[in-house]
Motif scaffolding. Structure first.
Motif, PDB file in Angstrom:
ATOM      1  N   LEU A 275       8.271   8.114 -10.859  1.00 17.03           N
ATOM      2  CA  LEU A 275       7.631   7.296  -9.722  1.00 17.03           C
ATOM      3  C   LEU A 275       8.652   6.670  -8.782  1.00 17.03           C
ATOM      4  CD1 LEU A 275       5.506   5.176 -12.329  1.00 17.03           C
ATOM      5  CD2 LEU A 275       4.430   6.989 -10.770  1.00 17.03           C
TER       6      LEU A 275
ATOM      7  N   ASN B 200       0.857  -1.087  -0.044  1.00 14.73           N
ATOM      8  CA  ASN B 200      -0.048   0.138   0.060  1.00 14.73           C
ATOM      9  C   ASN B 200       0.784   1.298  -0.185  1.00 14.73           C
ATOM     10  OD1 ASN B 200      -2.725   1.292   0.213  1.00 14.73           O
ATOM     11  ND2 ASN B 200      -1.866   2.042   2.075  1.00 14.73           N
ATOM     12  N   GLN B 201       2.025   1.295   0.531  1.00 15.19           N
ATOM     13  CA  GLN B 201       2.703   2.627   0.994  1.00 15.19           C
ATOM     14  C   GLN B 201       3.472   2.885  -0.504  1.00 15.19           C
ATOM     15  OE1 GLN B 201       6.592   1.767   2.876  1.00 15.19           O
ATOM     16  NE2 GLN B 201       6.189  -0.424   2.526  1.00 15.19           N
ATOM     17  N   TYR B 202       3.390   1.981  -1.458  1.00 11.79           N
ATOM     18  CA  TYR B 202       4.230   2.169  -2.873  1.00 11.79           C
ATOM     19  C   TYR B 202       3.058   2.830  -3.830  1.00 11.79           C
ATOM     20  CZ  TYR B 202       7.957   0.205  -0.599  1.00 11.79           C
ATOM     21  OH  TYR B 202       9.137  -0.134   0.198  1.00 11.79           O
ATOM     22  N   LEU B 203       1.572   2.754  -3.525  1.00 10.84           N
ATOM     23  CA  LEU B 203       0.919   3.153  -4.483  1.00 10.84           C
ATOM     24  C   LEU B 203       0.593   4.654  -4.736  1.00 10.84           C
ATOM     25  CD1 LEU B 203      -2.225   0.707  -3.649  1.00 10.84           C
ATOM     26  CD2 LEU B 203      -0.884   0.535  -5.565  1.00 10.84           C
ATOM     27  N   PRO B 204       0.331   5.062  -5.842  1.00 12.89           N
ATOM     28  CA  PRO B 204       0.185   6.366  -5.872  1.00 12.89           C
ATOM     29  C   PRO B 204      -1.085   7.015  -5.309  1.00 12.89           C
ATOM     30  CG  PRO B 204       0.826   5.468  -8.057  1.00 12.89           C
ATOM     31  CD  PRO B 204       0.504   4.408  -7.092  1.00 12.89           C
ATOM     32  N   SER B 205      -1.108   8.170  -4.790  1.00 16.48           N
ATOM     33  CA  SER B 205      -2.268   8.516  -4.174  1.00 16.48           C
ATOM     34  C   SER B 205      -3.222   9.359  -5.031  1.00 16.48           C
ATOM     35  CB  SER B 205      -1.792   9.839  -3.096  1.00 16.48           C
ATOM     36  OG  SER B 205      -0.993  10.456  -3.643  1.00 16.48           O
TER      37      SER B 205
ATOM     38  N   SER C 188       9.196   9.513  -6.223  1.00 18.04           N
ATOM     39  CA  SER C 188       8.081   9.597  -5.286  1.00 18.04           C
ATOM     40  C   SER C 188       7.895   8.537  -4.219  1.00 18.04           C
ATOM     41  CB  SER C 188       6.931  10.122  -6.484  1.00 18.04           C
ATOM     42  OG  SER C 188       6.387   8.689  -6.520  1.00 18.04           O
TER      43      SER C 188
ATOM     44  N   VAL D 179      -2.003   8.491 -12.433  1.00 21.40           N
ATOM     45  CA  VAL D 179      -0.465   8.978 -12.867  1.00 21.40           C
ATOM     46  C   VAL D 179      -0.747   9.508 -13.997  1.00 21.40           C
ATOM     47  CG1 VAL D 179       1.573   8.035 -13.775  1.00 21.40           C
ATOM     48  CG2 VAL D 179       0.525   6.772 -11.666  1.00 21.40           C
TER      49      VAL D 179
ATOM     50  N   GLN E 174       6.174   6.056  -5.328  1.00 24.01           N
ATOM     51  CA  GLN E 174       4.875   5.391  -5.461  1.00 24.01           C
ATOM     52  C   GLN E 174       5.192   4.521  -6.785  1.00 24.01           C
ATOM     53  OE1 GLN E 174       2.733   9.106  -6.274  1.00 24.01           O
ATOM     54  NE2 GLN E 174       2.237   9.110  -4.116  1.00 24.01           N
ATOM     55  N   ARG E 175       5.798   3.344  -6.299  1.00 22.14           N
ATOM     56  CA  ARG E 175       6.251   2.564  -7.466  1.00 22.14           C
ATOM     57  C   ARG E 175       5.238   1.223  -7.803  1.00 22.14           C
ATOM     58  NH1 ARG E 175      10.812   0.442  -5.827  1.00 22.14           N
ATOM     59  NH2 ARG E 175      10.547   0.666  -3.504  1.00 22.14           N
TER      60      ARG E 175
END
Length: 195
Positions: A175, A158-163, A178, A166, A180-181
């Motif tokens: 990515l 979850n910590q790697y999902l974009p908020s 940030s 994209v 968010q990968r």
């Protein structure tokens, strides 16, 4: 050809190795500068159909960790809320699933992928969630999506999902920078808009 080579490279000298400009993303130097929409990723279809039960649905021989280690970065995942939190390869809502919990339970799969991204800070993954349209016993398609998103929210992935979405010109490097990968895409490969 040999006379051209000898004019360009002195005898007994190896030709210089080409070095792509820029830094490496997903193990490829220069890929960080490429917009995600133009990047080519290795992927597997029915990624979760691993030594499946029933065996008629088997598409992959390798589990998720082994697929990651072999360079797979795009995963086509089927999920049915009717399969008790497991990813399941479904055809007309008849589902087969991997017998090993590490390759079947959404929570375990997301943990494997989150751990991989933690250990590999310049890698980007794409998770395509397809065929969610079989729904769940408690809420149909919306219930199945809610179950899937809950498992994702509770995982290290979850910590790697974009908020947010994209953009079309977002690069792999952006990515990576940030953090968010992990890109999540819901789709139905059969064109069912309910999925």
């Amino acid at each position: 050809v040999s006379s051209t080579r000898s004019a360009l490279v002195p005898p007994n000298t190896a030709a210089p190795e080409y070095q792509a400009p820029g830094r490496a993303c997903n193990g490829v130097k220069g890929l960080c500068e490429v917009p995600v929409r133009y990047a080519l990723f290795g992927g597997t279809h029915n990624s979760n159909s691993i030594r499946a039960v029933p065996a008629v649905f088997e598409n992959q021989k390798l589990g998720f960790l082994a697929q990651l280690q072999q360079g797979v970065r795009v995963f086509d995942l089927d999920y049915s809320g009717q399969s008790n939190g497991r990813f399941a390869h479904c055809a007309n809502c008849f589902c087969g699933y991997a017998p090993a919990a590490a390759d079947a339970l959404a929570s375990s799969v997301f943990k494997t992928m989150g751990d991989f991204l933690t250990a590999n800070p310049t890698e980007v993954l794409v998770l395509g969630m397809s065929n969610v349209n079989c729904g769940s016993a408690n809420g149909g398609v919306a219930g199945a999506r809610a179950e899937l998103l809950t498992a994702l929210a509770q995982s290290s992935l979850n910590q790697y999902l974009p908020s947010s979405a994209v953009g079309p010109d977002t690069t792999l490097g952006q990515l990576v920078d940030s953090g968010q990968r992990a890109l999540l895409v819901f789709y139905d490969q059969w064109g069912n808009t309910a999925g």
